[in-house]
Design a protein around this motif. Sequence first.
Motif, PDB file in Angstrom:
ATOM      1  N   TYR A 261     -11.445   0.178  -7.667  1.00 51.58           N
ATOM      2  CA  TYR A 261     -10.842  -0.808  -6.773  1.00 51.58           C
ATOM      3  C   TYR A 261     -11.602  -2.132  -6.945  1.00 51.58           C
TER       4      TYR A 261
ATOM      5  N   ASP B 213      -8.086  -3.590   6.142  1.00 49.78           N
ATOM      6  CA  ASP B 213      -6.753  -3.428   6.730  1.00 49.78           C
ATOM      7  C   ASP B 213      -6.743  -2.307   7.772  1.00 49.78           C
ATOM      8  N   SER B 214      -5.853  -2.445   8.741  1.00 41.70           N
ATOM      9  CA  SER B 214      -5.674  -1.375   9.726  1.00 41.70           C
ATOM     10  C   SER B 214      -4.762  -0.306   9.145  1.00 41.70           C
TER      11      SER B 214
ATOM     12  N   THR C 146     -10.155   0.391  10.808  1.00 41.27           N
ATOM     13  CA  THR C 146      -9.817  -0.072   9.457  1.00 41.27           C
ATOM     14  C   THR C 146      -9.804   1.082   8.464  1.00 41.27           C
ATOM     15  N   ARG C 147      -9.249   0.782   7.303  1.00 38.91           N
ATOM     16  CA  ARG C 147      -9.198   1.788   6.241  1.00 38.91           C
ATOM     17  C   ARG C 147     -10.610   2.214   5.830  1.00 38.91           C
TER      18      ARG C 147
ATOM     19  N   GLY D 299      -4.808   3.753  -3.100  1.00 40.90           N
ATOM     20  CA  GLY D 299      -4.929   2.306  -2.979  1.00 40.90           C
ATOM     21  C   GLY D 299      -3.611   1.646  -2.609  1.00 40.90           C
ATOM     22  N   ARG D 300      -3.668   0.326  -2.474  1.00 45.57           N
ATOM     23  CA  ARG D 300      -2.470  -0.448  -2.220  1.00 45.57           C
ATOM     24  C   ARG D 300      -1.678  -0.626  -3.515  1.00 45.57           C
TER      25      ARG D 300
ATOM     26  N   ALA E 251      -8.213  -2.496   0.018  1.00 45.26           N
ATOM     27  CA  ALA E 251      -7.996  -3.202   1.288  1.00 45.26           C
ATOM     28  C   ALA E 251      -8.818  -2.585   2.409  1.00 45.26           C
TER      29      ALA E 251
ATOM     30  N   SER F 136      -5.645  -2.632  -5.076  1.00 46.87           N
ATOM     31  CA  SER F 136      -6.811  -2.823  -4.210  1.00 46.87           C
ATOM     32  C   SER F 136      -6.928  -1.679  -3.212  1.00 46.87           C
TER      33      SER F 136
ATOM     34  N   ASP G  78      -1.087  -3.243  -5.162  1.00 51.19           N
ATOM     35  CA  ASP G  78      -1.685  -4.181  -6.104  1.00 51.19           C
ATOM     36  C   ASP G  78      -2.973  -3.644  -6.723  1.00 51.19           C
TER      37      ASP G  78
ATOM     38  N   ASP H 197     -11.973  -4.553  -4.854  1.00 49.87           N
ATOM     39  CA  ASP H 197     -12.427  -5.197  -3.613  1.00 49.87           C
ATOM     40  C   ASP H 197     -13.476  -4.364  -2.868  1.00 49.87           C
TER      41      ASP H 197
END
Length: 534
Positions: free
Chosen positions: A349, A384-385, A516-517, A374-375, A381, A379, A377, A351
């Motif tokens: 990842y 993120d919630s 958050t994640r 992951g997301r 994240a 990432s 894209d 990020d």
Amino acid sequence: MKLRSHHALLLALIVAFSSTAVVPAAEPSDVKAAAEKTASYVLKAVPEPTVGSIGGEWAVLALSRGGWDTAPSQSWYDGYLQRAAAALRENGGVLSTTKYTEYSRVVLALAAIGADARSVGGCDLLTPISDRSAVTRQGINGAVWALIAAQALDQCALYDADADGTVVPALDWYQEEVLAAQLPSGGWSLAGREPADADLTAMALTALSPSQGSEARVDSAIEAGLKCLAGLQQEDGSFGTPANAESCAQVVMALSALGKEQSLLTRSGKTPVDALLRFARGDGSFAHTAGGGADQMATEQALCALSGLMRQNAGLSSFYHMGVGGDGGPLQFNPAVHLPAEANLLVSYPDLDSLTKTQREAVEVLTRRGVFTGRGDGSFAPGDSMTRAEFCAVLCRALGLDGNGEKTPFTELPAWCAPYVAPLYNCGIVKGTSLTAFTPNGTITRQEAAVMIARAAQFASMRAVGFSSSCQRSILGRYQDSGRCGQWAAPSLALCLQNGLLGGVEREIRPGDPITRLEIAESVYALLKSPFVQ
């Protein structure tokens, strides 16, 4: 050290107190016939069981643990649960401010019908029975019944706090209190002095029974208690002053809980169960004293004792042992949990640079196990919630639960998340926002996540864990914003914080913030490494 070799000596001492040699107890067929008749009587006498020492928990226990031909319908048990929940809601969770045996009795009945004592009417009933000072306020019988209630739960663990805030195991303390209260005669009394009471002595032996064979002190206490009962037994085999059904019933229960034959205590050829059956009336009820009228307390207590004896004769678990690991054996883990293997995958990842080594490890390991993805894209994240549905997917995959074919009452679940929500719902880890709504797209807060993680920990380990109110305050009070925590979440937050199962905690809990994640990854990874998961 086990004291099995002392059994012969114990038997000799008991026989010395008896007027005749040991003889067989009442025939199982006689016990079953009497019990079936009494079960029918109780079912007719208690059409709507509610919270109470008569027409309540003892009737529920007796009828649920016996497997009678005349069995209550499921609606009979459901009605009790509904009335118990209503009573707790109406009284703010308070059953008594002085007699905490009330809570222990309700915990026993709930366990017998498969209800969760940690969530009834918005209350966690393990909280009051974890409070050592409140439980023992009425005397040693408070500690006795807290121990008996713990037998009914899966590998139960209760915690209280000392004055300095130190968290201590309440059940160990209760056992020490029971052992310390034993009188020189070997028995126990509510007054704390001689003479010993037959019924309280029997109750104490029942409470100590799960530790039989594991501690020398407990085995010695049990042998002395049985010797005391032998001395208290009257010529007709009965107990109590005057002789009464309830005292005889408690002795029958104690012998069954210990796995002892009723013939171990015999006078004039009569055992405790023989004596108990003398109080039976023709209509199936029992009298309190011989020749008396029908007495509902005596009837329900007698049926509990006969049920326990029938379970012993059938080779089943003892009357109060309803959990999987309440017998002092090694901890057992839930076979429904299948932890996913870690695949040999490269996790990259872009990020994660700002994360600590431990945080990166949590994210990467859970990704390799297929718990996190992951997301779109590429990432992760981390800030993120997550929605309620996304959290369920993570938790379900982490525990390896199979939701194939399971159903829920929720009407708005997207197809992708239903297989994750269903197994968590059916094992009690998640609940809906109403009877038919789950709100899958709702954001999950940190205290909501803590409740689900705490339930998951107890489900995976098959342990029922409780914290007293003072213990909850002690644990949560270490954080600046503990006053913002919902009372409904406090027991779960205490479990998570005490065991390091809630990620993102430093000086604040931030209970109402969206989790958050990254914090979920930290929490789930900590759970999988904890003693709650095999």
